[in-house]
Design an enzyme around this catalytic site. Structure first.
Site, mmCIF file in Angstrom:
data_model
loop_
_atom_site.group_PDB
_atom_site.id
_atom_site.type_symbol
_atom_site.label_atom_id
_atom_site.label_comp_id
_atom_site.label_asym_id
_atom_site.label_seq_id
_atom_site.Cartn_x
_atom_site.Cartn_y
_atom_site.Cartn_z
ATOM 1 N N CYS A 110 0.946 -1.053 -0.096
ATOM 2 C CA CYS A 110 0.075 0.021 0.025
ATOM 3 C C CYS A 110 0.875 1.264 -0.091
ATOM 4 O O CYS A 110 0.155 2.356 -0.015
ATOM 5 C CB CYS A 110 -1.021 0.108 1.169
ATOM 6 S SG CYS A 110 -1.693 -1.529 1.444
ATOM 7 N N HIS A 244 -3.389 6.549 3.985
ATOM 8 C CA HIS A 244 -3.850 5.505 3.116
ATOM 9 C C HIS A 244 -5.240 5.088 3.815
ATOM 10 O O HIS A 244 -5.476 5.249 4.927
ATOM 11 C CB HIS A 244 -2.880 4.247 3.606
ATOM 12 C CG HIS A 244 -3.230 3.140 2.864
ATOM 13 N ND1 HIS A 244 -3.930 2.808 1.559
ATOM 14 C CD2 HIS A 244 -3.395 1.619 3.690
ATOM 15 C CE1 HIS A 244 -4.128 1.580 1.375
ATOM 16 N NE2 HIS A 244 -3.892 0.833 2.755
ATOM 17 N N ASN A 274 -10.136 0.107 0.629
ATOM 18 C CA ASN A 274 -9.029 0.053 0.445
ATOM 19 C C ASN A 274 -8.293 -0.536 -0.921
ATOM 20 O O ASN A 274 -8.282 -1.603 -1.208
ATOM 21 C CB ASN A 274 -8.327 -0.877 1.590
ATOM 22 C CG ASN A 274 -6.743 -0.956 1.916
ATOM 23 O OD1 ASN A 274 -6.080 -0.628 0.618
ATOM 24 N ND2 ASN A 274 -6.338 -1.647 2.552
HETATM 25 O O1 UT7 Z 1 -3.869 -1.768 3.803
HETATM 26 C C1 UT7 Z 1 -3.488 -2.406 4.749
HETATM 27 C C2 UT7 Z 1 -4.292 -3.827 4.952
HETATM 28 N N1 UT7 Z 1 -5.073 -4.179 6.005
HETATM 29 C C3 UT7 Z 1 -5.432 -3.173 7.414
HETATM 30 O O2 UT7 Z 1 -5.263 -1.942 7.297
HETATM 31 C C4 UT7 Z 1 -6.438 -3.862 8.278
HETATM 32 C C5 UT7 Z 1 -6.143 -3.481 9.553
HETATM 33 N N2 UT7 Z 1 -7.113 -4.006 10.424
HETATM 34 C C6 UT7 Z 1 -8.452 -3.549 10.480
HETATM 35 O O3 UT7 Z 1 -8.726 -2.637 9.762
HETATM 36 C C7 UT7 Z 1 -9.349 -4.133 11.415
HETATM 37 O O4 UT7 Z 1 -8.638 -4.961 12.324
HETATM 38 C C8 UT7 Z 1 -10.297 -4.996 10.724
HETATM 39 C C9 UT7 Z 1 -11.310 -4.091 9.970
HETATM 40 C C10 UT7 Z 1 -9.641 -6.113 9.689
HETATM 41 C C11 UT7 Z 1 -10.924 -5.920 11.711
HETATM 42 O O5 UT7 Z 1 -11.761 -5.173 12.644
HETATM 43 P P1 UT7 Z 1 -11.486 -5.523 14.453
HETATM 44 O O6 UT7 Z 1 -12.422 -4.444 14.944
HETATM 45 O O7 UT7 Z 1 -10.350 -5.726 14.325
HETATM 46 O O8 UT7 Z 1 -12.543 -6.702 14.269
HETATM 47 P P2 UT7 Z 1 -12.009 -8.399 14.616
HETATM 48 O O9 UT7 Z 1 -11.002 -8.936 13.595
HETATM 49 O O10 UT7 Z 1 -11.563 -8.346 16.224
HETATM 50 O O11 UT7 Z 1 -13.394 -9.200 14.666
HETATM 51 C C12 UT7 Z 1 -14.583 -8.855 15.379
HETATM 52 C C13 UT7 Z 1 -15.515 -9.847 15.115
HETATM 53 C C14 UT7 Z 1 -15.245 -11.111 15.102
HETATM 54 O O12 UT7 Z 1 -16.026 -12.096 15.539
HETATM 55 P P3 UT7 Z 1 -15.886 -12.868 17.128
HETATM 56 O O13 UT7 Z 1 -14.768 -13.431 17.131
HETATM 57 O O14 UT7 Z 1 -15.801 -11.487 18.000
HETATM 58 O O15 UT7 Z 1 -17.111 -13.447 17.179
HETATM 59 C C15 UT7 Z 1 -14.872 -11.427 13.598
HETATM 60 O O16 UT7 Z 1 -15.053 -12.949 13.251
HETATM 61 O O17 UT7 Z 1 -15.777 -9.627 13.876
HETATM 62 C C16 UT7 Z 1 -16.064 -10.776 13.011
HETATM 63 N N3 UT7 Z 1 -15.997 -10.237 11.668
HETATM 64 C C17 UT7 Z 1 -16.984 -9.832 10.821
HETATM 65 N N4 UT7 Z 1 -18.162 -9.885 11.166
HETATM 66 C C18 UT7 Z 1 -19.201 -9.495 10.131
HETATM 67 C C19 UT7 Z 1 -14.740 -9.943 10.996
HETATM 68 N N5 UT7 Z 1 -15.292 -9.749 9.751
HETATM 69 C C20 UT7 Z 1 -16.452 -9.342 9.792
HETATM 70 C C21 UT7 Z 1 -17.234 -9.058 8.557
HETATM 71 N N6 UT7 Z 1 -18.528 -9.025 8.814
HETATM 72 N N7 UT7 Z 1 -16.943 -8.675 7.463
#
Ligand code: UT7
Length: 320
Positions: A110, A244, A274
């Site tokens: 990125c 970004h 993104n």
């Molecule tokens: O360009 C660089 C590339 N990447 C990034 O910049 C990503 C950086 N990270 C992030 O932006 C965040 O960590 C995410 C958006 C990827 C995830 O957000 P989060 O608040 O850290 O959520 P999480 O991974 O802690 O997940 C929370 C819950 C989980 O369920 P449980 O385990 O609490 O039951 C996930 O399974 O949300 C669930 N989950 C979803 N639910 C609905 C994960 N993805 C989804 C989804 N829809 N799309």
């Protein structure tokens, strides 16, 4: 002598996929995606080739700069996945523009555009180039596992370009890595060599979202401090922040300590998601075309991504 941005362009695929569209085949919702990321929709490639979008954005940037392809001394393309492993996307753009100048692709995930800008600065400062075409293009939809809701809802496709000309404009640039080969990972094809004993890893982008989130917030804050110090400025002196576009929560958290007026922070994440290397480029072009920037404005571009890479560049805007 460094460079100034003489012209910009961008091109997005026609197909728009909303969060509700994704919820039709994934266990997700518009509410989850918007509150966790700020993304409402993204553009996704269907019949178009990434090369065509890259060429279109390059032609728009050249037109915007009032430049002819014969003025270009170097073509740099930031991409993680060109249409072909070889030729490079940069060579394909060069062919479409009718140039014979050096052209190569650069993969810094990125942060690719910022890495290209710093290479352009080096070529221009040492007198090897007077005009550098920087193109970015990403086909993220072709790297994703569309059954994995934790990654496929985050990304979009697109292309952008800018023509950098020798002159005063770039004020400072700062690049770094914190090497980590697992946090964001996209394996390559292993092929069918009868001698190869390496197992094929799953051919889809894998990401430790939490780890990347922590890295991003720290890296963006540190890069902003460092690049401002290098330019002899404070974060308050910056007129426009172009971060970004991975997650609005990451943008808010990394800028919080600088108490920056939110109206200075430019976003397109809601509409584009993104787009990896091409996020900051498309953002720059969209706001340039809206007439947001005025001559003398200081723009700070800051990004982080796979590698893990990060960087920031400060530019003084030259056009009205
Ligand atoms: O360009 C660089 C590339 N990447 C990034 O910049 C990503 C950086 N990270 C992030 O932006 C965040 O960590 C995410 C958006 C990827 C995830 O957000 P989060 O608040 O850290 O959520 P999480 O991974 O802690 O997940 C929370 C819950 C989980 O369920 P449980 O385990 O609490 O039951 C996930 O399974 O949300 C669930 N989950 C979803 N639910 C609905 C994960 N993805 C989804 C989804 N829809 N799309």
């Amino acid at each position: 002598m460094s460079f100034y941005i003489a012209g910009t362009g961008s091109a997005l695929p026609e197909k728009v996929v909303t969060n509700d569209d994704l919820a039709q085949f994934l266990d997700t919702s518009d509410e989850w995606i918007v509150t966790r990321t700020g993304i409402r929709q993204r553009h996704v490639l269907t019949g178009e080739r990434l090369t065509d979008l890259a060429v279109e954005s390059a032609k728009i940037a050249l037109r915007d700069a009032g430049a002819d392809p014969s003025e270009i001394d170097l073509i740099l393309c930031a991409t993680m996945r060109a249409d072909t492993v070889t030729p490079s996307l940069a060579c394909a753009v060069g062919e479409a523009l009718g140039t014979t100048v050096p052209a190569f692709d650069l993969n810094a995930a990125c942060v690719g555009v910022l890495y290209c800008m710093e290479i352009a600065d080096a070529f221009i400062s040492c007198g090897k180039a007077k005009a550098v075409l920087v193109v970015s293009a990403e086909a993220m939809s072709k790297l994703l596992d569309w059954t994995d809701r934790s990654t496929c809802v985050l990304f979009g496709d697109g292309a952008g370009a800018m023509l950098l000309r020798a002159g005063e404009g770039r004020l400072a640039g700062e690049l770094s890595t914190r090497p980590d080969t697992r946090a964001i990972r996209m394996p390559n094809i292993e092929g069918n060599s009868p001698y190869n004993r390496t197992e094929q890893e799953k051919l889809a982008l894998q990401m430790d979202g939490g780890e990347v989130y922590k890295f991003a917030v720290n890296a963006m804050g540190r890069n902003i401090e460092q690049v401002c110090a290098q330019a002899g400025l404070t974060p308050a002196d910056i007129d426009w922040y172009l971060p970004h576009q991975a997650n609005v929560r990451i943008i808010d958290a990394s800028l919080k300590k600088f108490r920056i007026d939110k109206s200075k922070v430019l976003l397109n994440i809601a509409d584009c998601g993104n787009m990896s290397a091409t996020s900051v480029m498309v953002l720059l072009d969209q706001y340039a075309k809206k007439g947001t920037f005025h001559s003398g404005d200081k723009l700070l571009l800051v990004a982080f991504g796979g590698g893990l890479t990060s960087g920031a560049v400060i530019i003084e805007w030259k056009k009205n």
